[in-house]
Design an enzyme around this catalytic site. Structure first.
Site: not given
Ligand code: XUL
Ligand code: CO
Length: 437
Positions: A101, A104
């Site tokens: 993300h 992150d």
């Molecule tokens: C949350 C989840 C996230 C997504 C990406 O439950 O799975 O980490 O994979 O935003």
């Protein structure tokens, strides 16, 4: 090499006779299974958020994971330290890919421009690390759920300024994902849902979400991004009702926007179970609708009703999903992302390795079982037999343009149709499957 993982060397395949806990027992990246190497089939990715950013919080307790980059220093310096450790980890565990993300990898600044500057600074470093190590990007995604501006949703927020903000954020994150050669871009709508109908205009929110999907796809084509756009279903947590509840709900959203040729799905094991399905159902539903893009491989805990995001450790939970995936050609752009975290008491650097080794080994073991199951051709034999009459005269007539309710009514009477129930043979098939586990 990073200071944090300096005592750990590259993990090697040593087979099941080895007692070395820091070795693979089943994952042998060059072993050929179903015509390709394990590395090519499984396309493993380490996720940046759980593995390097999650500090071990739970609703009752603070951080337990004392990583050097989680200290109180300059956030950008901390992000650089984290980056060194992350690429050292990727190279040693040998997942060929990683996922991130935006938040992150780089800290949020006090303005949008400062946040973007932080992101660009880190992305320059990531680009170099990727070149040096050969690690690739499976997908990028934007965190549009942690900051309080998103507490009422991102593209489904009552305030259009929040919609504009997330549009800006996703634009930058798509640019970065493309620049780093990402093979997919994921949209997980953390808070694209609502808490109470008392304050919610559901129709407007869903129209706005649909508009957002259109804008993302339009931008993908504008910049020439060749990765897949993937929507990730999840039924709830953090929001009570989510519009992207499961594969079926996501497909409804995608079809509402008319984007069924443009958006596929990233299906997560634990999200499937939280939605009251199992993983193989969600995989099968997506494949049957030509919509499987990639998977987040993890598991929940049957005694805990929330998203525990544990590493997978049981072949019987995975075999039928793998069977569906690999008997339909496996992944080309998608892969197996470990959206999974260690338990908060697993505080040593080695624990991160044990977790990924276990996850990679159970997937490799299941892939070997899947190869046997596919080659023995047992399941298609039963399924083809069960549906075989659809190849006959009546089956063909039903799908022809000559059939209608009256014509079928006539056939039942004229041909004295009187269907006889047949056994579904579930127990027999379960016993057969048992041989492969
Ligand atoms: C949350 C989840 C996230 C997504 C990406 O439950 O799975 O980490 O994979 O935003
Ligand atoms: Co996920």
């Amino acid at each position: 090499m990073s200071e944090y993982f300096k005592n750990i060397s590259k993990i090697k395949y040593e087979g099941t006779s080895s007692n070395n806990p820091l070795s693979f027992k089943y994952y042998n990246e060059n072993q050929t299974v179903l015509g390709k190497t394990m590395k090519e089939h499984l396309r493993f990715a380490t996720c940046y958020w759980h593995t390097f950013t999650w500090p071990g919080l739970d609703p009752f307790g603070g951080p337990t994971l004392d990583r050097p980059w989680m200290g109180s220093g300059d956030p950008l310096k901390m992000a650089e330290l984290k980056l060194d450790a992350a690429f050292d980890f990727f190279s040693k565990i040998q997942t060929p890919f990683f996922c991130f993300h935006d938040r992150d990898i780089a800290p949020e600044g006090s303005t949008y421009s400062e946040t973007k500057k932080n992101l660009d600074h880190i992305v320059n470093l990531i680009e170099k690390k990727m070149k040096d190590t050969g690690v690739k990007l499976l997908w990028g995604t934007a965190n549009a759920f942690s900051h309080k501006r998103y507490m009422g949703g991102a593209s489904t927020n009552p305030d259009p300024e929040v919609f504009a903000y997330v549009a800006a954020q996703v634009k930058d994150c798509m640019d970065v994902t493309m620049r780093l050669g990402g093979q997919n871009y994921v949209l997980w709508g953390g808070r694209e849902g609502y808490e109470t109908i008392l304050n919610t205009n559901m129709k407007l929110e869903m129209n706005n979400l649909s508009r957002f999907l259109e804008l993302v796809v339009e931008y993908k084509h504008k910049i020439g991004f060749t990765g897949q756009i993937l929507l990730e279903p999840k039924p709830h947590e953090p929001t009570k009702h989510q519009y992207d509840f499961d594969t079926a709900a996501c497909l409804a959203l995608i079809r509402k926007a008319g984007l069924e040729k443009e958006i596929k799905l990233n299906i997560e094991v634990n999200h499937a179970t939280l939605s009251g399905h199992n993983f193989e159902h969600e995989i099968g539903y997506a494949i049957s609708n030509d919509a499987l893009g990639s998977i987040d491989i993890n598991r929940g805990d049957t005694l805990l009703g929330w998203d525990t995001d544990q590493f997978p450790n049981n072949s019987s939970d995975l075999l039928m999903a793998f069977y569906y995936i690999f008997s339909n050609g496996g992944f080309k752009q998608g892969g197996f992302n470990f959206d999974a975290k260690i338990r908060r008491q697993s505080i040593e650097p080695e624990d991160l390795f044990y977790a990924h080794i276990g996850g990679m080994d159970i997937c490799a073991k299941t892939l070997i079982a899947t190869e046997k199951l596919i080659n023995d051709n047992v399941i298609p034999k039963y399924i083809n037999n069960r549906y075989s009459n659809w190849n006959g005269d009546l089956g063909k007539f039903i799908h022809s343009k000559d059939s209608n309710l009256e014509a079928l009514h006539q056939r039942v009477i004229n041909n004295n149709i009187n269907p006889k129930p047949k056994s579904g043979q579930q127990e027999l098939l379960e016993n057969i499957l048992n041989k492969y586990l």
